[in-house]
Scaffold this active site. Structure first.
Site, PDB file in Angstrom:
ATOM      1  N   HIS A 121      31.116 -81.634  -5.092  1.00 21.96           N
ATOM      2  CA  HIS A 121      30.987 -80.196  -4.808  1.00 21.96           C
ATOM      3  C   HIS A 121      30.824 -79.376  -6.084  1.00 21.96           C
ATOM      4  O   HIS A 121      30.637 -78.147  -6.016  1.00 21.96           O
ATOM      5  CB  HIS A 121      32.204 -79.729  -4.026  1.00 21.96           C
ATOM      6  N   ASP A 122      30.934 -80.050  -7.241  1.00 18.22           N
ATOM      7  CA  ASP A 122      30.806 -79.347  -8.526  1.00 18.22           C
ATOM      8  C   ASP A 122      29.487 -79.642  -9.230  1.00 18.22           C
ATOM      9  O   ASP A 122      29.226 -79.050 -10.288  1.00 18.22           O
ATOM     10  CB  ASP A 122      31.917 -79.794  -9.488  1.00 18.22           C
TER      11      ASP A 122
ATOM     12  N   ASP B 256      42.714 -83.779  -0.978  1.00 16.88           N
ATOM     13  CA  ASP B 256      42.494 -83.296  -2.340  1.00 16.88           C
ATOM     14  C   ASP B 256      43.801 -82.648  -2.811  1.00 16.88           C
ATOM     15  O   ASP B 256      44.321 -81.739  -2.148  1.00 16.88           O
ATOM     16  CB  ASP B 256      41.363 -82.256  -2.336  1.00 16.88           C
TER      17      ASP B 256
ATOM     18  N   ASP C 108      30.536 -76.216  11.411  1.00 13.70           N
ATOM     19  CA  ASP C 108      31.284 -75.064  11.923  1.00 13.70           C
ATOM     20  C   ASP C 108      31.324 -75.129  13.447  1.00 13.70           C
ATOM     21  O   ASP C 108      30.283 -75.124  14.112  1.00 13.70           O
ATOM     22  CB  ASP C 108      30.583 -73.771  11.474  1.00 13.70           C
TER      23      ASP C 108
ATOM     24  N   ASP D 170      34.858 -76.243   9.631  1.00 11.84           N
ATOM     25  CA  ASP D 170      36.262 -76.321  10.040  1.00 11.84           C
ATOM     26  C   ASP D 170      36.606 -77.746  10.504  1.00 11.84           C
ATOM     27  O   ASP D 170      35.732 -78.616  10.590  1.00 11.84           O
ATOM     28  CB  ASP D 170      36.562 -75.313  11.152  1.00 11.84           C
TER      29      ASP D 170
ATOM     30  N   GLU E 273      40.815 -87.080 -10.775  1.00  4.15           N
ATOM     31  CA  GLU E 273      39.679 -86.411 -11.409  1.00  4.15           C
ATOM     32  C   GLU E 273      40.098 -86.112 -12.837  1.00  4.15           C
ATOM     33  O   GLU E 273      41.110 -85.403 -13.039  1.00  4.15           O
ATOM     34  CB  GLU E 273      39.284 -85.124 -10.688  1.00  4.15           C
TER      35      GLU E 273
ATOM     36  N   ASP F 165      31.901 -68.967  13.033  1.00  2.00           N
ATOM     37  CA  ASP F 165      32.249 -67.936  12.026  1.00  2.00           C
ATOM     38  C   ASP F 165      31.492 -68.154  10.725  1.00  2.00           C
ATOM     39  O   ASP F 165      31.735 -67.459   9.742  1.00  2.00           O
ATOM     40  CB  ASP F 165      33.769 -67.911  11.785  1.00  2.00           C
TER      41      ASP F 165
ATOM     42  N   ASP G 229      43.031 -83.440  -8.363  1.00  3.03           N
ATOM     43  CA  ASP G 229      42.226 -82.478  -9.106  1.00  3.03           C
ATOM     44  C   ASP G 229      42.714 -82.332 -10.550  1.00  3.03           C
ATOM     45  O   ASP G 229      43.898 -82.077 -10.784  1.00  3.03           O
ATOM     46  CB  ASP G 229      42.362 -81.132  -8.379  1.00  3.03           C
TER      47      ASP G 229
HETATM   48  O1  TEU Z   1      36.992 -79.350 -11.254  1.00  2.00           O
HETATM   49  C1  TEU Z   1      37.406 -79.668 -12.562  1.00  2.00           C
HETATM   50  C2  TEU Z   1      36.405 -79.327 -13.549  1.00  2.00           C
HETATM   51  O2  TEU Z   1      36.489 -79.691 -14.691  1.00  2.00           O
HETATM   52  C3  TEU Z   1      35.335 -78.433 -13.118  1.00  2.00           C
HETATM   53  O3  TEU Z   1      35.604 -77.216 -13.754  1.00  2.00           O
HETATM   54  C4  TEU Z   1      33.993 -78.978 -13.493  1.00  2.00           C
HETATM   55  O4  TEU Z   1      34.033 -79.510 -14.781  1.00  2.00           O
HETATM   56  C5  TEU Z   1      33.035 -77.870 -13.482  1.00  2.00           C
HETATM   57  O5  TEU Z   1      33.150 -77.304 -12.209  1.00  2.00           O
HETATM   58  C6  TEU Z   1      31.641 -78.387 -13.723  1.00  2.00           C
HETATM   59  O6  TEU Z   1      30.805 -77.263 -13.695  1.00  2.00           O
HETATM   60  C7  TEU Z   1      38.048 -79.362 -10.302  1.00  2.00           C
HETATM   61  C8  TEU Z   1      37.449 -79.118  -8.942  1.00  2.00           C
HETATM   62  O7  TEU Z   1      36.584 -80.186  -8.613  1.00  2.00           O
HETATM   63  C9  TEU Z   1      36.721 -77.808  -8.994  1.00  2.00           C
HETATM   64  O8  TEU Z   1      36.034 -77.540  -7.770  1.00  2.00           O
HETATM   65  C10 TEU Z   1      37.732 -76.705  -9.259  1.00  2.00           C
HETATM   66  O9  TEU Z   1      37.037 -75.480  -9.414  1.00  2.00           O
HETATM   67  C11 TEU Z   1      38.533 -76.988 -10.544  1.00  2.00           C
HETATM   68  O10 TEU Z   1      38.978 -78.342 -10.628  1.00  2.00           O
HETATM   69  C12 TEU Z   1      39.790 -76.129 -10.550  1.00  2.00           C
HETATM   70  O11 TEU Z   1      40.645 -76.567  -9.535  1.00  2.00           O
END
Ligand code: TEU
Length: 571
Positions: A347-348, A117, A40, A48, A275, A44, A216
């Site tokens: 990130h997931d 993305d 950042d 960024d 993905e 904030d 995505d």
């Molecule tokens: O994620 C796709 C997806 O299948 C996710 O729902 C994942 O399986 C789940 O988060 C696991 O817990 C993509 C993106 O990476 C995610 O950040 C988005 O929330 C989602 O698509 C919708 O765009």
């Protein structure tokens, strides 16, 4: 086919050399930036573009080749930017298009590439396209999945983020489909106008200088005709509709059309990665076989779902044989056609050292997991902070979570199904996506050097020990270990192209495999346990990389990994 090379000897520094170079991204390493949590610059509490620019020398020092930016487009941030309301703009929270242009130039100046993305299975409900489509007589009505129904939702599909996959719209007097949140309506890819608008936008970004896309949930864009009901699992309130929206009947047609309309006339320097939740080896082979002109590679999810029950929330500790045999299946499956992306984190996903490692052997397990992944065949992806060994965060309660997936799950489980809040929170702690989204840990100082303000998500208190400043330049740090792995991939054709063979497939703690190219072989031996073990294989050879200073014969210490080079002729 991947036989676009042959070893023709060694250069002065001793590295094997190959006759021709295959696709550049087969020797590359990609680094994922989640901009909201990276750096950042204006206090904030949100990362960024200027913050990213300020860290490019750090990334160049690490040695990565490609930066993947999670979405920074205009968005109401219902799903942290995966709900886009203007594809050709930058959300003011991250900065401006001019700053992005400067970021692209600075990335290229350092010899790196930048991919965006691309979230085109759905838009935000605040996108003008959707707002226009709410009028049943509008020209964009068919850009989304609108259905009228007198007796509730048109089918029994559940949203991936809890609840029904259908939302009733009073203005329209109709339901619209949303596989994710109700603020993420699915685009209707059956409509050629939708596809044309997406391709035009993609070309606009490529003309602006980006080097490709991470796409995505791209394998969800083709839905089965008629949108049939799915099976409702015991205890669930809605059906799993994925058999009718994942890898649908026109997916390859759409991807090949996208290739023709966007990629075909571009130079070979692009990278496209899809993905693809729920994709099988066979389906991945079709998508990534370069002769089919679809995508370069995919993120598959199998190894990330082995520890899931009926949902990710009723997860279990994974047994090593399941994990290593699954990665081997994908190595074998894409050995002749197609290409693997290799990842533990994004990130997931929860942080891998907390999920598959052992924080009691934090350095050893973080580096072991890195070495095992990076010595597989494919393109490795590093998620921000993974190179530092960042861990999960101990959430104090539901109020500390920010992710819509977690918050919706908690609400449906507790209010919808009457489950015990403490039990639900315990499950969330292990697998919630917020674990991956705590701010990047730059220093041991206030807010880990991420911001001078109040961060949008708490900084992990272990930043006093785990941070970039403490690791960059320290030859014994996780950062320096990743740096050496990246250098190995850049220089060693055996790492890039060697054939893979898993050994000791059923061993409960040892992960042993080889990579072979011509007469050269790399042997990887790893002990994913706390006890010293005797190696039941001959591990002679020149140590290429290891996470303990000196090997002890054919014994492996707790969470020890060693990679040795030798000739397959045994000399
Ligand atoms: O994620 C796709 C997806 O299948 C996710 O729902 C994942 O399986 C789940 O988060 C696991 O817990 C993509 C993106 O990476 C995610 O950040 C988005 O929330 C989602 O698509 C919708 O765009």
């Amino acid at each position: 086919m991947d036989n676009e090379f042959q070893m023709i000897g060694r250069c002065e520094s001793g590295w094997p050399t190959v006759a021709s170079v295959s696709h550049w991204w087969k020797n590359a390493v990609v680094y994922q930036i989640y901009p909201r949590s990276f750096a950042d610059s204006d206090g904030d509490g949100l990362g960024d573009i200027e913050g990213i620019i300020s860290k490019l020398d750090y990334l160049a020092d690490l040695g990565v080749d490609v930066l993947w930016l999670s979405p920074i487009y205009k968005s109401p941030q219902d799903d942290n930017g995966y709900d886009i309301s203007d594809y050709q703009s930058i959300d003011p929270m991250f900065g401006s298009l001019e700053q992005l242009d400067r970021l692209i130039a600075e990335v290229h100046h350092r010899g790196m590439k930048l991919i965006m993305d691309l979230v085109v299975n759905h838009t935000s409900d605040e996108h003008p396209w959707f707002q226009e489509s709410r009028d049943p007589d509008s020209a964009k009505r068919d850009w989304y999945w609108w259905r009228t129904s007198d007796d509730g939702p048109p089918n029994n599909w559940g949203s991936i983020f809890s609840g029904s996959a259908w939302q009733f719209d009073e203005q329209s007097q109709a339901y619209y489909l949303h596989l994710f949140t109700r603020k993420q309506p699915d685009l209707n890819w059956e409509n050629p106008e939708v596809r044309g608008a997406v391709y035009a936008m993609m070309n606009w970004w490529l003309d602006r200088g980006v080097d490709g896309f991470r796409m995505d949930v791209i394998n969800l864009i083709s839905k089965a005709p008629g949108l049939p009901d799915g099976e409702v699992a015991p205890g669930e309130l809605h059906a799993d509709g994925s058999p009718y929206y994942a890898n649908g009947p026109r997916l390859h047609e759409y991807l090949q059309e996208m290739n023709r309309e966007v990629f075909a006339h571009r130079d070979a320097d692009m990278l496209t990665v899809g993905e693809t939740p729920g994709v099988s080896v066979e389906q991945a082979k079709l998508i990534t076989d370069l002769d089919r002109l679809e995508l370069d590679m995919v993120f598959q999810f199998e190894h990330m779902e082995l520890d899931h029950g009926t949902t990710k929330w009723d997860h279990r500790r994974l047994e090593l044989p399941e994990l290593k045999q699954n990665l081997a299946k994908w190595q074998d499956g894409l050995a002749q056609a197609g290409w693997n992306s290799l990842y533990w984190n994004n990130h997931d996903q929860p942080r891998v050292v907390s999920r598959f490692g052992d924080t009691a052997y934090w350095y050893e397990s973080a580096t072991l997991l890195a070495a095992v992944l990076h010595l597989h065949k494919g393109t490795p992806y590093i998620y921000q902070g993974e190179e530092l060994g960042m861990t999960n965060y101990a959430f104090a309660g539901i109020d500390q979570y920010r992710d819509v997936e977690a918050i919706n799950y908690f609400r449906e489980a507790v209010e919808g199904k009457g489950e015990d809040p403490a039990t639900v929170l315990a499950a969330m702690q292990e697998v919630a996506r917020d674990n991956a989204r705590t701010p990047m840990q730059w220093t041991d100082g206030p807010q880990a050097g991420f911001t001078t303000g109040e961060p949008w998500l708490p900084v992990n208190p272990n930043h006093t020990r785990i941070n970039a400043a403490a690791q960059v330049g320290d030859p014994h740090s996780v950062f320096s270990f990743y740096r050496r792995l990246i250098e190995l991939r850049h220089k060693d054709p055996v790492v890039q192209h060697g054939s893979f063979e898993l050994l000791l497939a059923d061993d409960p703690v040892l992960w042993v495999f080889t990579r072979t190219l011509g007469s050269e072989q790399l042997l990887v031996v790893a002990n994913l346990g706390n006890e010293v073990v005797d190696l039941p294989v001959d591990a002679h050879g020149e140590t290429v990389i290891a996470n303990y200073d000196e090997p002890v014969g054919d014994r492996l210490r707790a969470w020890e990994v060693r990679v040795v080079r030798r000739s397959v002729n045994g000399d």
